[in-house]
Design a protein around this motif. Structure first.
Motif, mmCIF file in Angstrom:
data_model
loop_
_atom_site.group_PDB
_atom_site.id
_atom_site.type_symbol
_atom_site.label_atom_id
_atom_site.label_comp_id
_atom_site.label_asym_id
_atom_site.label_seq_id
_atom_site.Cartn_x
_atom_site.Cartn_y
_atom_site.Cartn_z
ATOM 1 N N LYS A 100 -28.103 66.198 65.734
ATOM 2 C CA LYS A 100 -29.277 65.698 66.466
ATOM 3 C C LYS A 100 -28.858 65.178 67.837
ATOM 4 N N LYS A 101 -27.737 64.438 67.875
ATOM 5 C CA LYS A 101 -27.242 63.903 69.145
ATOM 6 C C LYS A 101 -26.898 65.051 70.101
ATOM 7 N N ALA A 102 -26.248 66.084 69.592
ATOM 8 C CA ALA A 102 -25.891 67.245 70.414
ATOM 9 C C ALA A 102 -27.144 67.958 70.923
ATOM 10 N N LEU A 103 -28.171 68.064 70.083
ATOM 11 C CA LEU A 103 -29.429 68.697 70.484
ATOM 12 C C LEU A 103 -30.083 67.922 71.617
ATOM 13 N N VAL A 104 -30.172 66.608 71.473
ATOM 14 C CA VAL A 104 -30.784 65.762 72.506
ATOM 15 C C VAL A 104 -30.001 65.875 73.809
ATOM 16 N N GLU A 105 -28.674 65.815 73.739
ATOM 17 C CA GLU A 105 -27.853 65.938 74.941
ATOM 18 C C GLU A 105 -28.046 67.300 75.606
ATOM 19 N N ARG A 106 -28.127 68.352 74.787
ATOM 20 C CA ARG A 106 -28.310 69.706 75.321
ATOM 21 C C ARG A 106 -29.642 69.830 76.059
ATOM 22 N N PHE A 107 -30.707 69.302 75.463
ATOM 23 C CA PHE A 107 -32.014 69.434 76.100
ATOM 24 C C PHE A 107 -32.185 68.475 77.279
ATOM 25 N N ASP A 108 -31.524 67.315 77.269
ATOM 26 C CA ASP A 108 -31.515 66.451 78.459
ATOM 27 C C ASP A 108 -30.809 67.177 79.601
ATOM 28 N N LYS A 109 -29.727 67.896 79.270
ATOM 29 C CA LYS A 109 -28.975 68.652 80.273
ATOM 30 C C LYS A 109 -29.790 69.818 80.824
ATOM 31 N N VAL A 110 -30.612 70.445 79.981
ATOM 32 C CA VAL A 110 -31.499 71.522 80.452
ATOM 33 C C VAL A 110 -32.400 70.976 81.555
ATOM 34 N N LEU A 111 -32.951 69.796 81.331
ATOM 35 C CA LEU A 111 -33.818 69.182 82.346
ATOM 36 C C LEU A 111 -33.039 68.896 83.626
ATOM 37 N N SER A 112 -31.895 68.218 83.503
ATOM 38 C CA SER A 112 -31.143 67.830 84.699
ATOM 39 C C SER A 112 -30.560 69.033 85.436
ATOM 40 N N ASP A 113 -30.145 70.057 84.707
ATOM 41 C CA ASP A 113 -29.607 71.263 85.350
ATOM 42 C C ASP A 113 -30.671 72.041 86.122
ATOM 43 N N ASN A 114 -31.935 71.780 85.826
ATOM 44 C CA ASN A 114 -33.018 72.491 86.500
ATOM 45 C C ASN A 114 -33.782 71.594 87.475
ATOM 46 N N GLY A 115 -33.112 70.545 87.954
ATOM 47 C CA GLY A 115 -33.659 69.743 89.039
ATOM 48 C C GLY A 115 -34.373 68.460 88.643
ATOM 49 N N ALA A 116 -34.462 68.151 87.373
ATOM 50 C CA ALA A 116 -35.123 66.916 86.952
ATOM 51 C C ALA A 116 -34.112 65.772 86.895
ATOM 52 N N THR A 117 -34.616 64.555 87.024
ATOM 53 C CA THR A 117 -33.801 63.355 86.864
ATOM 54 C C THR A 117 -34.285 62.634 85.619
ATOM 55 N N VAL A 118 -33.441 62.581 84.592
ATOM 56 C CA VAL A 118 -33.813 61.916 83.338
ATOM 57 C C VAL A 118 -33.694 60.411 83.544
ATOM 58 N N VAL A 119 -34.824 59.707 83.387
ATOM 59 C CA VAL A 119 -34.859 58.263 83.561
ATOM 60 C C VAL A 119 -34.518 57.568 82.250
ATOM 61 N N GLU A 120 -35.075 58.086 81.152
ATOM 62 C CA GLU A 120 -34.849 57.494 79.829
ATOM 63 C C GLU A 120 -35.014 58.577 78.774
ATOM 64 N N SER A 121 -34.133 58.555 77.767
ATOM 65 C CA SER A 121 -34.197 59.495 76.657
ATOM 66 C C SER A 121 -33.902 58.711 75.395
ATOM 67 N N LYS A 122 -34.908 58.572 74.520
ATOM 68 C CA LYS A 122 -34.711 57.720 73.342
ATOM 69 C C LYS A 122 -35.488 58.234 72.139
ATOM 70 N N ASP A 123 -34.952 57.898 70.958
ATOM 71 C CA ASP A 123 -35.670 58.196 69.726
ATOM 72 C C ASP A 123 -36.851 57.241 69.623
ATOM 73 N N TRP A 124 -37.972 57.751 69.141
ATOM 74 C CA TRP A 124 -39.133 56.908 68.951
ATOM 75 C C TRP A 124 -39.173 56.460 67.498
ATOM 76 N N SER A 125 -39.482 57.372 66.600
ATOM 77 C CA SER A 125 -39.485 57.038 65.173
ATOM 78 C C SER A 125 -39.617 58.313 64.357
ATOM 79 N N SER A 126 -39.389 58.169 63.075
ATOM 80 C CA SER A 126 -39.615 59.265 62.149
ATOM 81 C C SER A 126 -41.028 59.075 61.591
#
Length: 99
Positions: A18-44
Motif C-alpha cells: 500500500k505504501k509503495a502504491l501511494v508513493e508511486r501515484f504521488d510520483k505520477v502527479l509530481s512527475d507530470n507537473g503537480a505539487t503534492v501538498v498533502e497525501s494521507k490515509d483517511w479511513s477504512s
C-alpha cells in the motif's frame, strides 16, 4: 489551481504494498507537473454496495496544485488500469482568500 484527489485502495493489500502504491501515484502527479501538498490515509470504510468483489476499502486523500490537466489525466489513466485502486475522484478546491 488546487485540487483534492480521493481514491479507494483495495483492503487486502499489505502495508508495504500500500505504501509503495501511494508513493508511486504521488510520483505520477509530481512527475507530470503537480505539487503534492498533502497525501494521507483517511479511513477504512464499508461500501454501500460491492465494488470489484470488495465490501470495504481504504480511502486515501491527496491535496495538490497543478497548472494544467496533465497530472490529473495521467493519474486517471493509470488508476483506471490499476487493480489496486477501486475508485478515484478529483475535485477542484476553492482557495480561501486572505482578507
Amino acid at each position: 489551481m488546487a485540487y483534492e484527489l480521493t481514491y479507494i485502495i483495495r483492503p487486502d493489500m499489505n502495508a508495504d504494498a500500500k505504501k509503495a502504491l501511494v508513493e508511486r501515484f504521488d510520483k505520477v502527479l509530481s512527475d507530470n507537473g503537480a505539487t503534492v501538498v498533502e497525501s494521507k490515509d483517511w479511513s477504512s470504510r464499508r461500501f454501500t454496495y460491492e465494488i470489484a468483489g470488495y465490501r470495504e476499502g481504504l480511502y486515501h486523500i491527496v491535496n495538490f496544485t497543478a497548472e494544467d490537466d496533465a497530472a490529473i489525466n495521467e493519474f486517471d489513466r493509470l488508476a483506471k488500469i490499476s487493480e489496486d485502486i477501486l475508485r478515484h475522484m478529483v475535485v477542484k478546491r476553492e482557495l480561501a482568500s486572505a482578507e
